[in-house]
Scaffold this motif. Structure first.
Motif, mmCIF file in Angstrom:
data_model
loop_
_atom_site.group_PDB
_atom_site.id
_atom_site.type_symbol
_atom_site.label_atom_id
_atom_site.label_comp_id
_atom_site.label_asym_id
_atom_site.label_seq_id
_atom_site.Cartn_x
_atom_site.Cartn_y
_atom_site.Cartn_z
ATOM 1 N N THR A 4 -14.266 -3.235 -12.306
ATOM 2 C CA THR A 4 -14.577 -4.457 -13.041
ATOM 3 C C THR A 4 -14.649 -5.614 -12.068
ATOM 4 O O THR A 4 -13.789 -5.758 -11.192
ATOM 5 N N GLU A 27 -9.367 0.638 -11.640
ATOM 6 C CA GLU A 27 -8.390 1.348 -12.457
ATOM 7 C C GLU A 27 -8.809 2.800 -12.597
ATOM 8 O O GLU A 27 -9.992 3.087 -12.824
ATOM 9 N N GLU A 28 -7.850 3.702 -12.467
ATOM 10 C CA GLU A 28 -8.142 5.113 -12.689
ATOM 11 C C GLU A 28 -8.448 5.317 -14.167
ATOM 12 O O GLU A 28 -7.732 4.799 -15.030
ATOM 13 N N GLU A 29 -9.556 6.037 -14.436
ATOM 14 C CA GLU A 29 -9.963 6.261 -15.824
ATOM 15 C C GLU A 29 -10.765 7.554 -15.924
ATOM 16 O O GLU A 29 -11.770 7.714 -15.229
ATOM 17 N N SER A 38 -18.439 -4.514 -15.897
ATOM 18 C CA SER A 38 -17.629 -3.333 -15.607
ATOM 19 C C SER A 38 -18.513 -2.095 -15.614
ATOM 20 O O SER A 38 -19.513 -2.040 -16.324
ATOM 21 N N LEU A 40 -11.408 -5.370 -9.840
ATOM 22 C CA LEU A 40 -10.292 -4.553 -10.328
ATOM 23 C C LEU A 40 -10.708 -3.087 -10.347
ATOM 24 O O LEU A 40 -11.808 -2.765 -10.809
ATOM 25 N N TRP A 59 -18.061 2.441 -15.063
ATOM 26 C CA TRP A 59 -17.246 3.606 -14.747
ATOM 27 C C TRP A 59 -17.964 4.370 -13.649
ATOM 28 O O TRP A 59 -19.173 4.613 -13.717
ATOM 29 N N THR A 106 -13.152 6.073 -11.759
ATOM 30 C CA THR A 106 -12.658 4.715 -11.560
ATOM 31 C C THR A 106 -13.408 3.736 -12.444
ATOM 32 O O THR A 106 -14.641 3.734 -12.469
ATOM 33 N N ARG A 107 -12.669 2.912 -13.146
ATOM 34 C CA ARG A 107 -13.250 1.775 -13.872
ATOM 35 C C ARG A 107 -13.245 0.621 -12.893
ATOM 36 O O ARG A 107 -12.190 0.178 -12.439
ATOM 37 N N ARG A 157 -6.139 -1.425 -5.833
ATOM 38 C CA ARG A 157 -6.205 -1.926 -7.207
ATOM 39 C C ARG A 157 -6.989 -3.218 -7.390
ATOM 40 O O ARG A 157 -7.704 -3.364 -8.375
ATOM 41 N N GLU A 158 -6.810 -4.178 -6.485
ATOM 42 C CA GLU A 158 -7.393 -5.503 -6.711
ATOM 43 C C GLU A 158 -7.770 -6.181 -5.412
ATOM 44 O O GLU A 158 -7.040 -6.126 -4.426
ATOM 45 N N ARG A 210 -10.458 6.364 -7.079
ATOM 46 C CA ARG A 210 -10.277 4.929 -6.847
ATOM 47 C C ARG A 210 -10.277 4.594 -5.356
ATOM 48 O O ARG A 210 -10.856 3.578 -4.946
#
Length: 142
Positions: free
Chosen positions: A95, A86-88, A9, A84, A11, A92-93, A67-68, A16
């Protein structure tokens, strides 16, 4: 048998939707993952140009923008790679998870996991550098 996977993973300081394009638009994939090559995606099949013809390399099992994305290698489809997003923290995270590795022969599995785990770390660094407009960590790609 117990499930065996690789998970890495990172960041990325980008929205995203921007990261999604980098991992789903064939020209952008080539820019960070395999510079100098050509990809295409048609009818849920990912192909790469080998010589003068395209070779099918993966089947898209799940595409849920932004998202995926899950792909399975062709022809065997026994493993899967899931991306994957994800907003973070304003970015974006991202993974990546390779699953189904328990299906590999035991002797090959450990070597595969070590090699691919290291390569995914470099690939994620390349993705981040590409999005930031910086030189790639591994310019020759994967």
């Amino acid at each position: 048998m117990e499930a065996v996977n690789i998970k890495r993973s990172i960041w990325i300081n980008a929205p995203r939707e921007r990261v999604w394009k980098a991992v789903t638009v064939p020209e952008q994939i080539a820019s960070w993952f395999a510079p100098g090559t050509s990809f295409k995606m048609e009818n849920n099949i990912v192909s790469i140009l080998m010589g003068d013809q395209y070779m099918d390399v993966a089947w898209v099992e799940v595409m849920d923008p932004p998202r995926e994305l899950t792909t399975r290698p062709l022809p065997h489809k026994s493993t899967a790679t899931t991306y994957l997003l994800e907003e973070e923290n304003g970015g974006t995270r991202f993974t990546v998870i390779e699953t189904g590795l328990e299906s590999l022969p035991a002797g090959d599995r450990e070597k595969y996991m070590e090699q691919n785990g290291n390569e995914w770390e470099k690939a994620l660094a390349n993705l981040n550098a590409y999005i930031e407009g910086k030189p790639l960590v591994k310019p020759e790609g994967f």
